[in-house]
Design a protein around this motif. Structure first.
Motif, short mmCIF file in Angstrom:
data_model
loop_
_atom_site.label_atom_id
_atom_site.label_comp_id
_atom_site.label_asym_id
_atom_site.label_seq_id
_atom_site.Cartn_x
_atom_site.Cartn_y
_atom_site.Cartn_z
N HIS C 20 0.85 -1.20 0.00
CA HIS C 20 0.00 0.00 0.00
C HIS C 20 0.89 1.25 0.00
CE1 HIS C 20 -3.95 -1.82 0.76
NE2 HIS C 20 -3.44 -2.57 1.71
N TYR C 21 0.47 2.30 -0.69
CA TYR C 21 1.27 3.54 -0.74
C TYR C 21 1.54 4.13 0.65
CZ TYR C 21 0.21 2.87 -5.56
OH TYR C 21 0.09 2.30 -6.78
N PRO C 22 0.53 4.21 1.53
CA PRO C 22 0.83 4.78 2.85
C PRO C 22 1.90 4.00 3.61
CG PRO C 22 -1.55 4.74 2.48
CD PRO C 22 -0.92 3.95 1.36
N ARG C 23 1.99 2.69 3.37
CA ARG C 23 3.02 1.90 4.06
C ARG C 23 4.40 2.20 3.46
NH1 ARG C 23 -1.14 1.61 6.07
NH2 ARG C 23 -0.10 3.35 7.06
N VAL C 25 5.20 5.16 2.35
CA VAL C 25 5.53 6.45 2.97
C VAL C 25 6.04 6.25 4.40
CG1 VAL C 25 4.56 8.67 3.73
CG2 VAL C 25 3.98 7.76 1.45
N MET C 59 6.90 17.11 0.00
CA MET C 59 7.35 15.78 -0.38
C MET C 59 6.86 15.47 -1.79
SD MET C 59 4.97 13.30 2.00
CE MET C 59 5.69 11.82 1.29
N ASN C 60 7.71 14.81 -2.56
CA ASN C 60 7.39 14.49 -3.96
C ASN C 60 7.96 13.12 -4.26
OD1 ASN C 60 7.28 14.29 -6.77
ND2 ASN C 60 7.47 16.51 -7.03
N PHE C 61 7.09 12.18 -4.57
CA PHE C 61 7.57 10.81 -4.84
C PHE C 61 6.93 10.24 -6.08
CE2 PHE C 61 8.97 11.36 -0.56
CZ PHE C 61 10.18 10.69 -0.56
N GLU C 62 7.74 9.49 -6.82
CA GLU C 62 7.24 8.74 -7.97
C GLU C 62 7.33 7.25 -7.66
OE1 GLU C 62 8.71 9.99 -11.80
OE2 GLU C 62 9.08 12.00 -10.98
N PHE C 63 6.29 6.55 -8.05
CA PHE C 63 6.23 5.11 -7.80
C PHE C 63 6.36 4.41 -9.14
CE2 PHE C 63 3.91 7.43 -4.58
CZ PHE C 63 4.49 6.95 -3.42
N TYR C 103 11.82 13.08 -3.12
CA TYR C 103 12.54 13.87 -2.12
C TYR C 103 11.60 14.43 -1.05
CZ TYR C 103 10.79 17.94 -4.67
OH TYR C 103 9.98 18.87 -5.28
N VAL D 25 -0.67 11.66 5.47
CA VAL D 25 -0.75 10.90 4.22
C VAL D 25 -1.85 9.83 4.31
CG1 VAL D 25 0.53 9.32 2.70
CG2 VAL D 25 1.64 11.39 3.57
N ASP D 26 -1.98 9.19 5.47
CA ASP D 26 -3.10 8.25 5.66
C ASP D 26 -4.44 8.95 5.39
OD1 ASP D 26 -1.58 6.04 6.40
OD2 ASP D 26 -1.82 6.35 8.56
N VAL D 57 1.10 6.97 -9.48
CA VAL D 57 2.44 7.03 -10.06
C VAL D 57 3.25 8.20 -9.51
CG1 VAL D 57 1.91 5.76 -12.18
CG2 VAL D 57 1.54 8.24 -12.12
N GLU D 58 2.55 9.20 -8.95
CA GLU D 58 3.29 10.32 -8.36
C GLU D 58 2.44 10.96 -7.28
OE1 GLU D 58 4.22 13.57 -11.01
OE2 GLU D 58 5.23 14.69 -9.41
N MET D 59 3.11 11.42 -6.23
CA MET D 59 2.42 12.25 -5.25
C MET D 59 3.30 13.42 -4.88
SD MET D 59 2.52 9.86 -1.81
CE MET D 59 1.68 11.13 -0.84
N ASN D 60 2.70 14.58 -4.72
CA ASN D 60 3.43 15.80 -4.41
C ASN D 60 2.60 16.62 -3.44
OD1 ASN D 60 4.64 18.34 -4.42
ND2 ASN D 60 5.36 18.10 -6.52
N PHE D 61 3.12 16.82 -2.24
CA PHE D 61 2.36 17.57 -1.23
C PHE D 61 3.22 18.63 -0.56
CE2 PHE D 61 -0.41 14.07 -1.94
CZ PHE D 61 -1.66 14.66 -1.86
#
Lengths: 133, 133, 133, 133
Positions: C20-23, C25, C59-63, C103, D25-26, D57-61
């Motif tokens: 899961h994405y939150p996990r 993170v 925060m900025n992440f690509e999966f 990042y 994030v949750d 595919v991407e998250m940015n916060f």
């Protein structure tokens, strides 16, 4: 008793499509938090304004039937008052069956202090409206 | 018994600087996962390769002393084998004191099926190396 | 750079068997916590002993590729130092592929205070050992 | 747009009394789950019944102002539709200020398959009611 509905989310579920146990425990703790807010003694205020807390000393839960994403689970909380402690009993139902049930035993303790103190009279009264008798 | 060290993280802690209960439960469940991996029967393989699981039917924990960010908590897991079930007993220590202890009762059940089955003999042997006697 | 290995657990995974994405993170944040501890400036000490923190402002992440239970994911953290801020860049790899990357932008701020302050010289030096150049 | 209220709980908060980032994030992910349920395409049904998913595919916060236990945070979600993707934009407000904002980029992908597919027409229409124009 106090009652709330927990909707199981996709992100709570495991490879079999049922809720992970730690996510069920999150929902139980959230219920205690909602209850304390509902009776006017939120966890985040009692230590700051009244100088005490209700730390958990024991938890005991049985898991009888799994719950799935999208399930609306009714969680009931019934407090039982001791002199220096309170027990929160939980029964969670979904689709006419008990999903999980159990209790949290909490003591009343001065913030940062040693030993248990008596539950404040006002808090007893606020909880009394939700007890079994 | 099996033993691992859990380091409490800043993100596990509450306004009093001690670990939230749900985060402690996360650490307990992670320990069961690490144990099953260590004995060669990881949770993520047993259902796919052997068609059974070890669902939790009861958990009971006592919280004796709080733990803080940076604490290295030693969590011991000792399995006790039944015919169709296994109990994981936990004792967590930090700074010479018991922080929390308790057990998880798990049954051996065919994936998607009804009722309990006997623990596979190979799994019994793998766990036996960690039992108390 | 700093590097740790994150083992994806059964309790992190979803109905497709992937994390899961939150996990994910959670694992990223745990990595920042482990890094700060490794360089001798743990999050839980800097505010108490030095009166500042490194709150997250972006925060900025690509999966890029999913990870599964049992996967050993190598997470690298490379800090880039600003005057009053620090960027933690992450690359997570599993089985020769990038699983996720991104990042966290953090500012250096006095605890409870307003506005950013300069990174303490000792902290800069501790982080410098892990920067890219 | 879609809107829900997230109440920050004691168990979400850190030693400074503000919500931990992973708990925020949750709450964001829970909001996407609630939105999909509200429009009649819950995450837990689309893969089983329609054979596709909307993986992230991407998250940015950006985190602009901290939130505390007891805060009622209004989280708005506005979808922007692409051909084979959808962007969920979020703005969270508390006490008249933006607490955090950002987006999740999601692609439409056949379950277990390779590459993106077009968003089903019915889903486009269901989301259209919440888009900005």
């Amino acid at each position: 008793m106090y009652e709330r509905t927990w909707t199981v989310r996709f992100s709570d579920t495991d490879p079999f499509g049922i809720a992970h146990y730690p996510r069920i425990v999150d929902a139980i703790h959230e219920t205690s938090d909602m209850f304390m807010e509902a009776i006017g003694w939120p966890f985040w205020e009692i230590s700051q304004e009244y100088g005490f807390g209700l730390p958990l000393v024991e938890m005991n839960f049985e898991f009888e039937n799994p719950v799935e994403a999208g399930d609306d689970v009714t969680i009931e909380l019934t407090p039982t008052l001791g002199n220096r402690s309170v027990k929160f009993e939980y029964v969670a139902r979904c689709g006419g069956k008990v999903a999980f049930s159990g209790y949290e035993q909490r003591v009343c303790a001065r913030t940062g202090g040693e030993g248990a103190i008596e539950l404040p009279e006002d808090l007893r009264e606020a909880m009394d409206a939700y007890t079994d008798d």
